[in-house]
Motif scaffolding. Sequence first.
Motif, PDB file in Angstrom:
ATOM      1  N   MET A  32       0.831  -1.204   0.000  1.00 16.58           N
ATOM      2  CA  MET A  32       0.000   0.000   0.000  1.00 16.58           C
ATOM      3  C   MET A  32       0.866   1.255   0.000  1.00 16.58           C
ATOM      4  SD  MET A  32      -3.070   1.027   2.636  1.00 16.58           S
ATOM      5  CE  MET A  32      -1.974   1.098   4.054  1.00 16.58           C
ATOM      6  N   ARG A  33       0.456   2.220  -0.800  1.00 18.57           N
ATOM      7  CA  ARG A  33       1.096   3.547  -0.829  1.00 18.57           C
ATOM      8  C   ARG A  33       0.064   4.535  -0.266  1.00 18.57           C
ATOM      9  NH1 ARG A  33       5.191   6.024  -3.960  1.00 18.57           N
ATOM     10  NH2 ARG A  33       5.530   4.038  -5.013  1.00 18.57           N
ATOM     11  N   ILE A  34       0.400   5.200   0.825  1.00 15.87           N
ATOM     12  CA  ILE A  34      -0.606   5.997   1.525  1.00 15.87           C
ATOM     13  C   ILE A  34      -0.033   7.340   1.982  1.00 15.87           C
ATOM     14  CG2 ILE A  34      -0.064   4.793   3.696  1.00 15.87           C
ATOM     15  CD1 ILE A  34      -3.034   5.125   4.475  1.00 15.87           C
ATOM     16  N   TYR A  54      -3.048   6.112  -2.069  1.00 19.26           N
ATOM     17  CA  TYR A  54      -2.657   6.425  -3.439  1.00 19.26           C
ATOM     18  C   TYR A  54      -2.661   5.188  -4.329  1.00 19.26           C
ATOM     19  CZ  TYR A  54      -1.228  11.285  -2.663  1.00 19.26           C
ATOM     20  OH  TYR A  54      -1.225  12.634  -2.413  1.00 19.26           O
ATOM     21  N   LYS A  55      -2.254   4.047  -3.761  1.00 17.57           N
ATOM     22  CA  LYS A  55      -2.178   2.842  -4.591  1.00 17.57           C
ATOM     23  C   LYS A  55      -2.194   1.601  -3.695  1.00 17.57           C
ATOM     24  CE  LYS A  55       0.138   2.976  -8.389  1.00 17.57           C
ATOM     25  NZ  LYS A  55       1.195   3.030  -9.460  1.00 17.57           N
ATOM     26  N   SER A  56      -2.767   0.541  -4.225  1.00 17.96           N
ATOM     27  CA  SER A  56      -2.721  -0.761  -3.555  1.00 17.96           C
ATOM     28  C   SER A  56      -2.508  -1.806  -4.643  1.00 17.96           C
ATOM     29  CB  SER A  56      -4.030  -1.026  -2.804  1.00 17.96           C
ATOM     30  OG  SER A  56      -4.004  -2.262  -2.136  1.00 17.96           O
ATOM     31  N   ARG A  57      -1.452  -2.584  -4.513  1.00 17.83           N
ATOM     32  CA  ARG A  57      -1.128  -3.561  -5.563  1.00 17.83           C
ATOM     33  C   ARG A  57      -0.769  -4.910  -4.943  1.00 17.83           C
ATOM     34  NH1 ARG A  57       4.160  -4.675  -5.450  1.00 17.83           N
ATOM     35  NH2 ARG A  57       5.676  -3.069  -4.853  1.00 17.83           N
ATOM     36  N   THR A  58      -0.795  -5.923  -5.784  1.00 18.36           N
ATOM     37  CA  THR A  58      -0.442  -7.268  -5.343  1.00 18.36           C
ATOM     38  C   THR A  58       1.021  -7.315  -4.902  1.00 18.36           C
ATOM     39  OG1 THR A  58      -2.040  -8.233  -6.882  1.00 18.36           O
ATOM     40  CG2 THR A  58      -0.314  -9.684  -6.033  1.00 18.36           C
ATOM     41  N   ARG A  59       1.274  -7.983  -3.816  1.00 21.33           N
ATOM     42  CA  ARG A  59       2.626  -8.103  -3.281  1.00 21.33           C
ATOM     43  C   ARG A  59       3.430  -9.128  -4.095  1.00 21.33           C
ATOM     44  NH1 ARG A  59       4.654  -6.340   1.435  1.00 21.33           N
ATOM     45  NH2 ARG A  59       2.563  -5.555   1.940  1.00 21.33           N
ATOM     46  N   LEU A  60       4.631  -8.768  -4.450  1.00 13.73           N
ATOM     47  CA  LEU A  60       5.501  -9.649  -5.217  1.00 13.73           C
ATOM     48  C   LEU A  60       6.115 -10.718  -4.297  1.00 13.73           C
ATOM     49  CD1 LEU A  60       7.356  -6.968  -7.377  1.00 13.73           C
ATOM     50  CD2 LEU A  60       5.358  -8.352  -8.007  1.00 13.73           C
TER      51      LEU A  60
END
Length: 246
Positions: A111-113, A236-242
């Motif tokens: 998460m980018r917050i 700002y963004k939430s993406r799948t964790r690598l």
Amino acid sequence: MKKIFLYILAGSLCFSACKKDDEIETYKEPEDISIQNSYDDISIEKFLGENYLDAQGNIKAFSATDASDDNETKLKDLNPAPVKLSSGVIYIVRNGAQPNPGTEIKTENVMRIMMRARTYLAANTDGNTAFFNTSDFAGYSSLDGSGTPIVDPAFFYARKVLTDLNPRSYYEIEGFQEAITKFRAFDLDDSANYNLQGVIIVPSRAAFARDNHSSFGVQGTNIYRNKTFVFNFQVYKSRTRLPNEY
């Protein structure tokens, strides 16, 4: 001589009484944690009535001397209304400030917050229950600091590099994890023109309560004991964790 002694004694007693009345009682942790929980709940309700959101979604306290905020809406009266979860956590979805459609926020995501995060200690002093102590949450108030969104905060997801020595509960704030999934994320890397999308209030029982926990780089041990957390944020963004980010 007797009279002089009596005057001095009377003056001394008066000074002691006045000093006692003026002193602010030091916080004393209730032995029964349920009492602390009730202090939290009462203080949160007061907080919701004493604050509002400005044009960018920042939490602001109503002024007792400035009439310019008289027409602002109290947090407790916002539409949509604040939602209280069974854990005691309260979240507020700010109207008109949500991504459409946005990205689902999952607790295992990166998460980018952008946020302002603060802690409060609720107590009863002379019969008045309220928050009497506030401080920033260990560098997580990016709005007051760098102005740059924070990526992958440990209180949201503690990576294995942190949990080799301690359990996830040593870092993660369960109440925040529970409430943030009620929101959706934007698709932004950075933006100076933030527009905060909500508020999450986590009472101590849904944070660290009296358990051992990380100091997050601040000197001291268990410094967030009995503390309530207030997050004012935009995801700002939430993406799948690598694979290498677990």
